[in-house]
Design an enzyme around this catalytic site. Structure first.
Site, short mmCIF file in Angstrom:
data_model
loop_
_atom_site.label_atom_id
_atom_site.label_comp_id
_atom_site.label_asym_id
_atom_site.label_seq_id
_atom_site.Cartn_x
_atom_site.Cartn_y
_atom_site.Cartn_z
N ARG A 149 0.86 -1.19 0.00
CA ARG A 149 0.00 0.00 0.00
C ARG A 149 0.88 1.23 0.00
NH1 ARG A 149 -4.83 0.49 4.18
NH2 ARG A 149 -3.26 0.16 5.77
N THR A 166 -1.06 7.45 -0.76
CA THR A 166 -2.30 7.37 -1.54
C THR A 166 -3.18 6.19 -1.13
OG1 THR A 166 -1.29 5.97 -3.20
CG2 THR A 166 -1.11 8.36 -3.54
N ASP A 215 -2.11 -3.78 12.69
CA ASP A 215 -1.49 -4.15 11.42
C ASP A 215 -1.25 -5.66 11.39
OD1 ASP A 215 0.67 -4.80 9.51
OD2 ASP A 215 0.62 -2.64 9.13
N ASP A 272 2.39 -6.89 10.63
CA ASP A 272 3.30 -6.68 11.76
C ASP A 272 3.02 -7.66 12.89
OD1 ASP A 272 4.82 -4.68 10.68
OD2 ASP A 272 3.64 -3.05 11.54
N1 URA Z 1 -4.22 -3.66 7.10
C1 URA Z 1 -4.00 -4.07 8.36
O1 URA Z 1 -3.11 -4.86 8.61
N2 URA Z 1 -4.81 -3.60 9.34
C2 URA Z 1 -5.80 -2.76 9.13
O2 URA Z 1 -6.51 -2.37 10.06
C3 URA Z 1 -6.00 -2.32 7.79
C4 URA Z 1 -5.21 -2.80 6.80
#
Ligand code: URA
Length: 209
Positions: free
Chosen positions: A104, A108, A200, A203
């Site tokens: 990502r 943007t 995330d 992570d």
């Molecule tokens: N990607 C993630 O890992 N967590 C989110 O909340 C949104 C996208």
């Protein structure tokens, strides 16, 4: 319009709640995701075609039913898709695997492709695209755009968690792709994170924060 299959089995919901906890360790998070993916595989493969196979029991010969796992392709959106892929493969070990590398763009929030590798003869295969989070939907939409160039027989999308914005974007872009998810959370925040969510996913799976 596609269908959103909410996987509301108590075991799925229980494990998802444990994963949301901010103090869940990397080890715990990864193990729960693996278990959840196995349970989700059960739902995602519910309508997989069966073929007749002859089998010899200790007493006689009969015609049983079998799935052709090789016709199924799990497509993992790197990197977080790997966390779901392992669990699904333990349920359908004969499945083929494709990878799409997308990140990502932090400014943007659009998806940028850096890797694409699929099995051969995709036009004969049913595809399940896996990614834990359906947030903006940009990655999933871009991945499915690319996959459709290979004309697979069918495409489904499986995630752990979605949000109304991501579901809407996916349904608009790909009304023919059903979504399988354990929950649709309240909303997306301005940084592209799902609320209340689980943080995330990449992570948390790989312990990179
Ligand atoms: N990607 C993630 O890992 N967590 C989110 O909340 C949104 C996208």
């Amino acid at each position: 319009m596609s269908t959103v299959h909410l996987i509301d089995h108590p075991l799925v919901q229980h494990k998802l709640t444990l994963m949301r906890r901010k103090d869940a360790s990397t080890n715990t998070f990864r193990r729960l995701l693996n278990e959840l993916a196995m349970l989700m595989a059960y739902e995602v493969t519910r309508d997989m075609p069966l073929q007749d196979v002859e089998v010899e029991t200790p007493l006689e010969t009969m015609t049983g039913k079998a799935i052709d796992g090789k016709k199924l392709v799990f497509v993992s959106i790197l990197r977080a898709g790997t966390g779901i892929l392992d669990g699904m493969l333990s349920i359908v070990p004969g499945a083929r695997v494709g990878h799409i590398g997308l990140y990502r763009d932090p400014k943007t929030l659009t998806a940028v492709e850096y890797y694409f590798k699929m099995p051969s003869e995709m036009h004969e295969r049913d595809v399940v695209v896996v990614d834990p989070m359906l947030a903006t939907g940009n990655s999933a939409i871009a991945a499915i755009d690319r996959l459709k160039e290979m004309s697979p027989k069918s495409i489904k999308f499986a995630c752990l968690l979605g949000c109304p914005e991501g579901v809407k974007a996916m349904q608009e872009a790909h009304p023919d792709v059903d979504i399988y998810t354990a929950a649709v959370d309240r909303e997306l925040n301005s940084h592209g994170y799902i609320l209340p969510g689980l943080g995330d996913a990449g992570d948390r799976i790989f312990g990179t924060k």
